[in-house]
Design a protein around this motif. Structure first.
Motif, PDB file in Angstrom:
ATOM      1  N   GLU A   1     -42.290  10.703  15.426  1.00  0.00           N
ATOM      2  CA  GLU A   1     -42.102  10.394  14.613  1.00  0.00           C
ATOM      3  C   GLU A   1     -40.636   9.492  13.463  1.00  0.00           C
ATOM      4  O   GLU A   1     -39.825  10.145  14.018  1.00  0.00           O
ATOM      5  CB  GLU A   1     -41.773  10.572  13.066  1.00  0.00           C
ATOM      6  CG  GLU A   1     -41.812  10.227  12.124  1.00  0.00           C
ATOM      7  CD  GLU A   1     -42.471  10.941  10.547  1.00  0.00           C
ATOM      8  OE1 GLU A   1     -42.246  10.646   9.454  1.00  0.00           O
ATOM      9  OE2 GLU A   1     -42.962  12.285  10.190  1.00  0.00           O
ATOM     10  N   ILE A   2     -40.520   8.047  14.303  1.00  0.00           N
ATOM     11  CA  ILE A   2     -39.778   7.192  14.182  1.00  0.00           C
ATOM     12  C   ILE A   2     -39.371   7.144  12.667  1.00  0.00           C
ATOM     13  O   ILE A   2     -39.461   6.947  11.689  1.00  0.00           O
ATOM     14  CB  ILE A   2     -39.715   5.648  14.749  1.00  0.00           C
ATOM     15  CG1 ILE A   2     -40.450   5.152  16.158  1.00  0.00           C
ATOM     16  CG2 ILE A   2     -38.809   4.727  14.246  1.00  0.00           C
ATOM     17  CD1 ILE A   2     -39.506   6.052  16.828  1.00  0.00           C
ATOM     18  N   HIS A   3     -37.791   7.702  12.843  1.00  0.00           N
ATOM     19  CA  HIS A   3     -37.475   7.557  11.341  1.00  0.00           C
ATOM     20  C   HIS A   3     -36.051   6.799  10.807  1.00  0.00           C
ATOM     21  O   HIS A   3     -36.180   5.530   9.075  1.00  0.00           O
ATOM     22  CB  HIS A   3     -36.466   8.816  11.307  1.00  0.00           C
ATOM     23  CG  HIS A   3     -37.134  10.104  11.011  1.00  0.00           C
ATOM     24  ND1 HIS A   3     -38.496  10.298   9.545  1.00  0.00           N
ATOM     25  CD2 HIS A   3     -37.757  11.144  11.694  1.00  0.00           C
ATOM     26  CE1 HIS A   3     -38.879  11.567   9.675  1.00  0.00           C
ATOM     27  NE2 HIS A   3     -38.644  11.662  11.046  1.00  0.00           N
ATOM     28  N   GLN A   4     -35.619   5.801  11.796  1.00  0.00           N
ATOM     29  CA  GLN A   4     -34.049   4.552  11.494  1.00  0.00           C
ATOM     30  C   GLN A   4     -34.268   3.970  12.806  1.00  0.00           C
ATOM     31  O   GLN A   4     -35.022   4.192  13.963  1.00  0.00           O
ATOM     32  CB  GLN A   4     -32.948   5.704  12.418  1.00  0.00           C
ATOM     33  CG  GLN A   4     -31.941   4.754  12.004  1.00  0.00           C
ATOM     34  CD  GLN A   4     -30.834   5.108  12.331  1.00  0.00           C
ATOM     35  OE1 GLN A   4     -30.135   6.062  12.033  1.00  0.00           O
ATOM     36  NE2 GLN A   4     -29.472   4.289  12.502  1.00  0.00           N
ATOM     37  N   ASP A   5     -34.736   2.180  12.657  1.00  0.00           N
ATOM     38  CA  ASP A   5     -34.438   1.688  13.647  1.00  0.00           C
ATOM     39  C   ASP A   5     -34.099   0.435  13.774  1.00  0.00           C
ATOM     40  O   ASP A   5     -34.421   0.114  12.443  1.00  0.00           O
ATOM     41  CB  ASP A   5     -36.901   0.897  13.656  1.00  0.00           C
ATOM     42  CG  ASP A   5     -36.657   0.449  15.033  1.00  0.00           C
ATOM     43  OD1 ASP A   5     -36.309   0.226  16.156  1.00  0.00           O
ATOM     44  OD2 ASP A   5     -37.842  -0.058  14.860  1.00  0.00           O
ATOM     45  N   GLY A   6     -32.665   0.382  14.206  1.00  0.00           N
ATOM     46  CA  GLY A   6     -32.098  -0.816  14.739  1.00  0.00           C
ATOM     47  C   GLY A   6     -32.555  -1.778  15.710  1.00  0.00           C
ATOM     48  O   GLY A   6     -33.998  -1.650  15.962  1.00  0.00           O
ATOM     49  N   ASP A   7     -31.045  -2.311  16.206  1.00  0.00           N
ATOM     50  CA  ASP A   7     -31.675  -3.093  16.930  1.00  0.00           C
ATOM     51  C   ASP A   7     -31.381  -2.854  18.266  1.00  0.00           C
ATOM     52  O   ASP A   7     -32.293  -2.810  19.462  1.00  0.00           O
ATOM     53  CB  ASP A   7     -30.688  -4.187  17.183  1.00  0.00           C
ATOM     54  CG  ASP A   7     -30.334  -5.855  15.762  1.00  0.00           C
ATOM     55  OD1 ASP A   7     -31.664  -5.703  15.064  1.00  0.00           O
ATOM     56  OD2 ASP A   7     -29.589  -6.321  15.877  1.00  0.00           O
ATOM     57  N   THR A   8     -30.371  -1.477  18.669  1.00  0.00           N
ATOM     58  CA  THR A   8     -30.291  -1.547  19.896  1.00  0.00           C
ATOM     59  C   THR A   8     -30.411   0.096  19.834  1.00  0.00           C
ATOM     60  O   THR A   8     -29.924   1.034  20.777  1.00  0.00           O
ATOM     61  CB  THR A   8     -28.859  -1.868  20.318  1.00  0.00           C
ATOM     62  OG1 THR A   8     -28.057  -1.484  19.096  1.00  0.00           O
ATOM     63  CG2 THR A   8     -28.935  -3.099  20.601  1.00  0.00           C
TER      64      THR A   8
END
Length: 128
Positions: free
Chosen positions: A64-71
């Protein structure tokens, strides 16, 4: 299963960082214990080249992806699920911690300079 048991089972090294036990990886990436049943993997890449590939691979395995930023991104996984655990280790780069440390080239050049018998300041002057 706690983080130390996970590290031992996968032949990794855990360390305390600010009172929290983590398994360090490349750059600032690491594996940590989210709660009693789930671990988390924090992926941070200074180059940012593999972000979307790793994120998609994690999602495909049910992490489960909780946080997704640019890098960077953070995902949780079940440490008892072998596929998810191996993917988390691969994503964080736990087999090669500190591979991109900025001081490494300077140390290597200093060793080479000393072996050649040249000035000890050679590396410091040539690398800035």
């Amino acid at each position: 299963m706690n983080i130390q048991q996970f590290a031992t089972a996968h032949d990794l090294k855990a360390r305390n960082e600010d009172g929290v036990k983590i398994i360090p990886g490349i750059d600032e990436s690491h594996i940590y214990q989210q709660d009693d049943t789930h671990f988390g993997v924090m992926y941070m890449d200074s180059l940012g080249k593999d972000h979307s590939i790793h994120r998609k691979q994690c999602a495909a395995l049910g992490m489960e992806i909780h946080q997704d930023g640019d890098t960077e991104f953070a995902a949780t996984f079940d440490p008892k699920n072998e596929k998810q655990a191996k993917q988390a280790i691969r994503v964080a780069g736990c087999r090669f911690p500190g591979r991109r440390k900025s001081t490494t080239p300077k140390k290597i050049v200093n060793c080479m300079a000393l072996e050649r018998g040249t000035s000890e300041n050679f590396a410091s002057e040539s690398l800035g």
